[in-house]
Design a protein around this motif. Structure first.
Motif, short mmCIF file in Angstrom:
data_model
loop_
_atom_site.label_atom_id
_atom_site.label_comp_id
_atom_site.label_asym_id
_atom_site.label_seq_id
_atom_site.Cartn_x
_atom_site.Cartn_y
_atom_site.Cartn_z
N PHE A 273 42.60 35.08 40.10
CA PHE A 273 42.10 35.99 41.18
C PHE A 273 42.70 35.50 42.45
O PHE A 273 42.44 36.30 43.41
CB PHE A 273 40.55 36.08 41.24
N LEU A 274 42.89 34.42 42.69
CA LEU A 274 43.27 33.76 43.97
C LEU A 274 44.89 33.31 44.05
O LEU A 274 45.45 32.79 43.04
CB LEU A 274 42.39 32.84 44.06
N ASP A 275 45.22 33.35 45.26
CA ASP A 275 46.57 32.66 45.45
C ASP A 275 46.61 31.36 45.29
O ASP A 275 45.45 30.46 45.66
CB ASP A 275 47.28 32.86 46.83
N LEU B 220 51.48 33.51 37.31
CA LEU B 220 52.01 34.08 36.12
C LEU B 220 50.77 34.99 35.17
O LEU B 220 51.07 35.75 34.34
CB LEU B 220 52.68 33.43 35.06
N THR B 221 49.81 34.81 35.74
CA THR B 221 48.48 35.59 35.33
C THR B 221 48.05 36.65 36.10
O THR B 221 47.79 36.35 37.17
CB THR B 221 47.43 34.59 34.98
N PRO B 222 47.92 38.02 35.90
CA PRO B 222 47.47 39.06 36.50
C PRO B 222 45.79 39.17 36.69
O PRO B 222 45.40 38.20 35.84
CB PRO B 222 47.86 40.21 35.73
N PRO B 223 45.08 39.58 37.61
CA PRO B 223 45.75 40.68 38.51
C PRO B 223 46.62 40.07 39.72
O PRO B 223 47.05 41.01 40.54
CB PRO B 223 44.76 41.55 38.77
N VAL B 224 46.27 38.90 39.84
CA VAL B 224 46.99 38.42 41.58
C VAL B 224 48.22 37.29 41.02
O VAL B 224 48.35 36.26 41.84
CB VAL B 224 45.89 37.72 42.18
N GLY B 225 49.04 37.53 40.14
CA GLY B 225 50.05 36.53 40.03
C GLY B 225 51.13 37.00 40.79
O GLY B 225 51.98 37.80 40.71
#
Length: 429
Positions: A329-331, A370-375
């Protein structure tokens, strides 16, 4: 309970697509107002200003600029050509070339997104032209780009050092072996899939061809030697190294004739835009970090962990689980800024080395890329690969497992990361 409420509100705003920097700052504001502590909002501008004025943070814009200059100045083509001559003939061919070229380029830029957006386009085109399916190619490119912030220099290490006051030079050296281990783990994954998927490979390059491509890439290959050599010998600091890296990248671009004066304004503008975006996150997250300390959240967590009889290994597993979830969820930079004010107070309780902890945290946020939704690396690669975020994320799974294996190994065997800094700079008493 308060901790869960705070992070619940933060995640809710992120799911509502509120910009990361705004969501972080607004969460702290909401809880100050909700608890009748409006007077403390006077600290907001002061904490935002203080969070962006550290000398170490000056390295970030210059490493960003160095990466953008490398991408524009034709350096990436030379690195890719050398990597292709070296390993293009191995089973899995251009997949290995993508990983090796990313390992080399990571010694110059320090940014996963820069690697994915710049070198990644060259890698992807070469693999698709060579017979790779676009989704497979894009997954290799996105995964390989995460090596960038682990092998020095590294923007996350600079940020980690600024927050925790840990030596950036030791962090740079500590990332070298884990970064190489990441690359090897990915190459093993590619090799295992090469046969069943029928991944093509090149003809073996002659020694003369290897020598020719090495000569073409020689000066770019000196970049990490220049940066790390200068830092470890004490000739310049990590912040000064970032300026030297940017100047060296510009000199190479002009010397090769790939960089023109007219290219500089757009490069500087893009670098400025990227820096401002990151600094805004750092500014609001610094206020959020101060808010968590004001609410005594680290102290409460220490008391709870002590009461539960938590061991060092238990705490490390907790950190791994928390950061992996937040990574969706986070950068990565935001994760550092939100969690480190809490974690850095708990680590001494379990005698965890802060240099090794920095390596583990950086590896974990690379998984988050590499993990959505914030990859972030997924979006950078999908912008030119056009294969869809979710199919791309699914194709990245084998490489995620490879990175996670290296992360767990580094977390529980600190000597992997600490051996090189201890050798070059001496063990910390």
């Amino acid at each position: 309970m308060l901790t869960l409420e705070i992070f619940g509100v933060l995640l809710a705003m992120l799911m509502l697509d509120v910009p990361i920097a705004v969501a972080i700052g607004l969460t702290a504001v909401i809880f100050f107002v909700g608890q009748g502590q409006v007077d403390f909002l006077a600290m907001l501008p002061q904490r935002m200003y203080f969070g962006t004025t550290g000398f170490t943070l000056l390295a970030i814009p210059f490493f960003i600029l160095a990466g953008n200059l490398m991408n524009t100045g034709g350096v990436t083509q030379r690195i890719f050509g050398f990597a292709r001559a070296l390993v293009g003939h191995i089973s899995g061919g251009l997949g290995h070339v993508a990983v090796v070229s990313s390992m080399i380029f990571s010694g110059m830029s320090g940014s996963a997104v820069a690697d994915a957006a710049g070198l990644g386009q060259i890698q992807h085109k070469a693999m698709v032209d060579g017979g790779y399916k676009p989704t497979i190619s894009a997954a290799i490119v996105a995964s390989a780009s995460t090596i960038g912030p682990v092998i020095p220099p590294s923007i996350p290490f600079v940020l980690y050092g600024a927050i925790t006051s840990v030596s950036v030079a030791r962090l740079f050296l500590a990332g070298a072996i884990p970064g190489v281990a990441m690359g090897i783990a990915m190459m093993i994954a590619i090799g295992l899939m090469a046969g069943p998927r029928g991944l093509p490979k090149d003809e073996k390059a002659s020694f003369r061809e290897i020598l020719r491509t090495f000569r073409a890439a020689f000066w770019p290959l000196l970049t990490p030697v220049l940066i790390i050599g200068g830092i470890t010998t004490g000739f310049f600091t990590a912040t000064e190294a970032s300026v030297i890296a940017a100047l060296y990248a510009a000199a190479l671009g002009f010397a090769y004739g790939d960089l023109k004066i007219r290219n500089l304004p757009p490069i500087l503008f893009v670098s400025l835009k990227q820096t401002c975006g990151l600094m805004f996150i750092i500014a609001t997250a610094n206020f959020f970090g101060w808010f968590t300390i004001f609410q005594r959240i680290p102290d409460e967590m220490i008391m709870q962990l002590t009461a539960m009889g938590t061991s060092q290994s238990d705490f490390l597993w907790i950190v791994i689980a928390i950061v992996l979830v937040l990574g969706c969820f986070l950068d990565g930079n935001a994760i550092f800024l939100i969690t480190l004010p809490i974690f850095m107070k708990i680590c001494p309780l379990f005698s965890i080395d802060m240099v090794n902890f920095g390596v583990v945290m950086t590896l974990l946020i690379m998984i988050g890329n590499l993990t959505p939704p914030v990859g972030m690396c997924l979006f950078a690669v999908e912008s030119f690969a056009k294969v869809g975020i979710w199919p791309l994320a699914a194709e990245c799974l084998p490489y995620l497992i490879a990175i996670l294996a290296v992360t767990i190994l580094c977390a529980f065997v600190p000597g992997i990361a600490l051996w090189l800094p201890n050798l070059m700079m001496g063990a910390v008493p």
